[in-house]
Design a protein around this motif. Structure first.
Motif, short mmCIF file in Angstrom:
data_model
loop_
_atom_site.label_atom_id
_atom_site.label_comp_id
_atom_site.label_asym_id
_atom_site.label_seq_id
_atom_site.Cartn_x
_atom_site.Cartn_y
_atom_site.Cartn_z
N ASP A 1 0.81 -1.21 0.00
CA ASP A 1 0.00 0.00 0.00
C ASP A 1 0.85 1.26 0.00
N GLY A 2 2.17 1.10 0.04
CA GLY A 2 3.04 2.26 0.09
C GLY A 2 4.47 1.86 -0.20
N PRO A 3 5.41 2.75 0.12
CA PRO A 3 6.82 2.46 -0.18
C PRO A 3 7.36 1.28 0.61
N LEU A 4 8.38 0.66 0.08
CA LEU A 4 9.15 -0.34 0.82
C LEU A 4 10.26 0.39 1.56
N SER A 5 10.53 -0.03 2.80
CA SER A 5 11.58 0.64 3.56
C SER A 5 12.15 -0.31 4.60
N GLY A 6 13.40 -0.04 4.98
CA GLY A 6 14.04 -0.83 6.03
C GLY A 6 15.34 -1.45 5.55
N SER A 7 15.96 -2.21 6.45
CA SER A 7 17.21 -2.92 6.15
C SER A 7 16.97 -4.41 6.29
N VAL A 8 17.51 -5.17 5.35
CA VAL A 8 17.33 -6.61 5.36
C VAL A 8 18.63 -7.30 4.96
N THR A 9 18.70 -8.59 5.23
CA THR A 9 19.74 -9.44 4.67
C THR A 9 19.08 -10.47 3.76
N VAL A 10 19.86 -11.00 2.86
CA VAL A 10 19.35 -12.05 1.97
C VAL A 10 20.17 -13.32 2.22
N PRO A 11 19.67 -14.47 1.79
CA PRO A 11 20.39 -15.72 2.05
C PRO A 11 21.78 -15.72 1.43
N GLY A 12 22.62 -16.62 1.94
CA GLY A 12 23.98 -16.76 1.44
C GLY A 12 24.02 -17.13 -0.03
N ASP A 13 25.12 -16.77 -0.66
CA ASP A 13 25.29 -16.99 -2.09
C ASP A 13 25.23 -18.48 -2.42
N LYS A 14 24.37 -18.82 -3.38
CA LYS A 14 24.14 -20.22 -3.71
C LYS A 14 25.37 -20.84 -4.37
N SER A 15 25.99 -20.11 -5.30
CA SER A 15 27.17 -20.64 -5.99
C SER A 15 28.30 -20.93 -5.00
N ILE A 16 28.51 -20.02 -4.07
CA ILE A 16 29.58 -20.19 -3.09
C ILE A 16 29.25 -21.30 -2.11
N SER A 17 27.99 -21.40 -1.73
CA SER A 17 27.57 -22.44 -0.77
C SER A 17 27.82 -23.84 -1.32
N HIS A 18 27.44 -24.06 -2.59
CA HIS A 18 27.71 -25.37 -3.22
C HIS A 18 29.20 -25.70 -3.15
N ARG A 19 30.02 -24.74 -3.56
CA ARG A 19 31.46 -24.98 -3.65
C ARG A 19 32.09 -25.17 -2.28
N ALA A 20 31.56 -24.48 -1.27
CA ALA A 20 32.10 -24.64 0.09
C ALA A 20 31.90 -26.07 0.58
N LEU A 21 30.71 -26.63 0.32
CA LEU A 21 30.44 -28.01 0.73
C LEU A 21 31.34 -28.99 -0.01
N MET A 22 31.51 -28.77 -1.30
CA MET A 22 32.29 -29.72 -2.09
C MET A 22 33.78 -29.66 -1.74
N LEU A 23 34.34 -28.46 -1.70
CA LEU A 23 35.77 -28.35 -1.41
C LEU A 23 36.05 -28.68 0.05
N GLY A 24 35.12 -28.34 0.95
CA GLY A 24 35.28 -28.76 2.34
C GLY A 24 35.31 -30.27 2.46
N GLY A 25 34.52 -30.94 1.61
CA GLY A 25 34.50 -32.40 1.62
C GLY A 25 35.77 -33.02 1.10
N LEU A 26 36.55 -32.27 0.31
CA LEU A 26 37.81 -32.79 -0.23
C LEU A 26 39.03 -32.36 0.57
N ALA A 27 38.85 -31.44 1.52
CA ALA A 27 39.96 -31.05 2.38
C ALA A 27 40.14 -32.11 3.46
N VAL A 28 41.30 -32.13 4.06
CA VAL A 28 41.56 -33.06 5.17
C VAL A 28 41.40 -32.28 6.47
N GLY A 29 40.34 -32.60 7.22
CA GLY A 29 40.06 -31.87 8.45
C GLY A 29 38.70 -31.20 8.40
#
Length: 441
Positions: free
Chosen positions: A9-37
């Motif tokens: 009914d009017g303007p949008l206002s405020g501060s928000v965050t959005v979910p984490g980057d999808k491309s980076i999230s995929h790669r973090a899981l995969m490379l984390g799975g190939l690291a030792v530790g």
């Protein structure tokens, strides 16, 4: 089937965050799975696509745990992945599928990939072709589609692969296969694509080089790598922030700040396009998080003018075109977007799906084989009043929800379920900014 409809009914206002980057999230899981530790990740996108990657890594012997919003990945080392005992269900995630095919192509195991109806329509030849050259074998469904079964090669053969089309997924798949391949595996790209994979590979300790040559950028990884675990923070996904950016731009009087958004220059094409059209987008607090450039974005309502979007920007904003089509609907004059035929083989034919829905909402468009021309309203509200088809595509669903914020009659998206693949709290973020979620059927 839950529907999706936003109004305000009017303007949008405020501060928000959005979910984490999808491309980076995929790669973090995969490379984390190939690291030792143990690799520790905060800000991981907890959408269905990324959860499909996490489940696949678990199926191959990687311990992946979520504790108090923080993800802990206990890697098994390069070459240490185990034979999965069941098919790997990728759901709707093309990124999971193509990157995991690369990851597994140089491991001595057999894996079957399945997916939902949308993913099963997407061609996989662009990944299977280079991976077969490295020695992997594939049995695919007709049209090089899922379900498919892959037999990995060990040892795989290093290759120099010239990308026939700009694709960060194909580039990453080949480089991931190169991690367990003796020698140097390289990819040549004529047009730079998102470089999250390269940044993260370096962060995990892989030997990776990048050189500009007359043929294009050559990215090379040295195989039989030893990866080190990392502590990572995933920045906000600019592809998710795009919906908030366009909403604040088109809804009169709006002023919104989106905190902690990744502004990697290989991903910021939408910001360039909107700014060229007259959008009011200000970056502040620029910093680096986990090797990625990050900023807070303040967006205010602005009058837009139609432009010819340079086709060379496509690689840096390919996922954002559906919502750019929406922004163009409110510009003064014509916006022409070409060189984006890649959109026809995404989760849906995004050009056709957006053209159909925009016309139903009263927006004049001309569909091209490789793009779309949109005649803008000069800032006036669109007619709306339609129920549009999401066609199992999260970006189509969210784009039309944003369009519905500046229409004369409400717009309803027929199926809200796909949104959970990448932006699980989409409606909540918009309600936080003052939008109203209409009751679902």
């Amino acid at each position: 089937m839950p529907t999706l409809s936003l109004t305000t009914d009017g303007p949008l206002s405020g501060s928000v965050t959005v979910p984490g980057d999808k491309s980076i999230s995929h790669r973090a899981l995969m490379l984390g799975g190939l690291a030792v530790g143990e690799t520790v990740v905060t800000g991981l996108l907890e959408g269905e696509d990324v959860l499909a990657t996490a489940a696949a890594m678990r199926a191959m012997g990687v311990a992946v745990e979520r504790r108090g919003g923080v993800w802990h990945i206990h890697g098994v080392g390069v070459g240490g992945l185990l034979q999965p005992q069941t098919a790997l269900d990728m759901g709707n995630s093309g990124t999971s599928t193509r990157l995991l095919m690369g990851l597994l192509a140089s491991h001595p195991l057999v894996a079957t990939f399945t997916g939902d109806a949308s993913l099963s329509r997407r061609p996989m030849a662009r990944v299977t072709v280079p991976l077969e050259t490295m020695g992997a074998q594939f049995t695919t469904s007709p049209g090089d589609r899922l379900p498919l079964t892959m037999t990995g090669a060990c040892p795989a053969v290093p290759i120099r692969y010239v990308l026939p089309v700009a694709s960060a997924q194909v580039k990453s798949a080949v480089l991931l296969a190169g991690l367990n391949t003796p020698g140097i595996t390289s990819v040549v790209e004529a047009v730079p694509t998102r470089d999250h994979g390269e940044r993260m590979l370096r962060g995990f300790g892989a030997t990776l080089t990048s050189e500009d040559t007359p043929d294009g950028r050559v990215i090379a990884v040295t195989g039989e790598a030893e990866l080190r675990p990392q502590v990572l923070t995933v920045p906000g996904d600019i592809s998710s922030a795009a919906f908030v950016i366009v909403a604040a731009t088109i809804v009169p009087g709006s002023a919104v700040t989106i905190l902690g958004v990744g502004v990697n220059p290989t991903r910021d094409g939408l910001l360039r396009a909107l700014t060229a059209m007259g959008a009011d987008i200000v970056r502040s607090g620029e910093r680096e998080v986990g090797g990625e450039p990050v900023a807070d974005l303040t967006v205010r309502h602005a009058a837009l003018t139609g432009i010819d979007v340079p086709s060379e920007w496509a690689a840096s904003m390919i996922d954002e075109y559906p919502v750019l089509f929406v922004a163009s609907s409110f510009a003064n004059g014509r916006t022409t977007m070409r060189g984006i035929e890649e959109l026809r083989v995404k989760e849906s034919d995004r050009i056709a799906a957006m053209a159909t829905g925009l016309r139903a909402c009263g927006v004049a468009v001309e569909e091209l084989p490789d793009g779309l021309i949109v005649e803008g309203s000069g800032g006036e509200a669109a007619a709306g009043g339609a129920t549009v088809a999401a066609v199992l595509d999260h970006r189509i669903a969210m784009s039309f929800a944003v369009l519905g914020l500046h229409v004369r009659a409400a717009v309803t998206v027929d199926d809200a379920a796909p949104v959970a693949t990448s932006f699980p709290n989409f409606s909540g973020v918009f309600e936080q900014l003052g939008a109203r979620l209409n009751p679902s059927e």
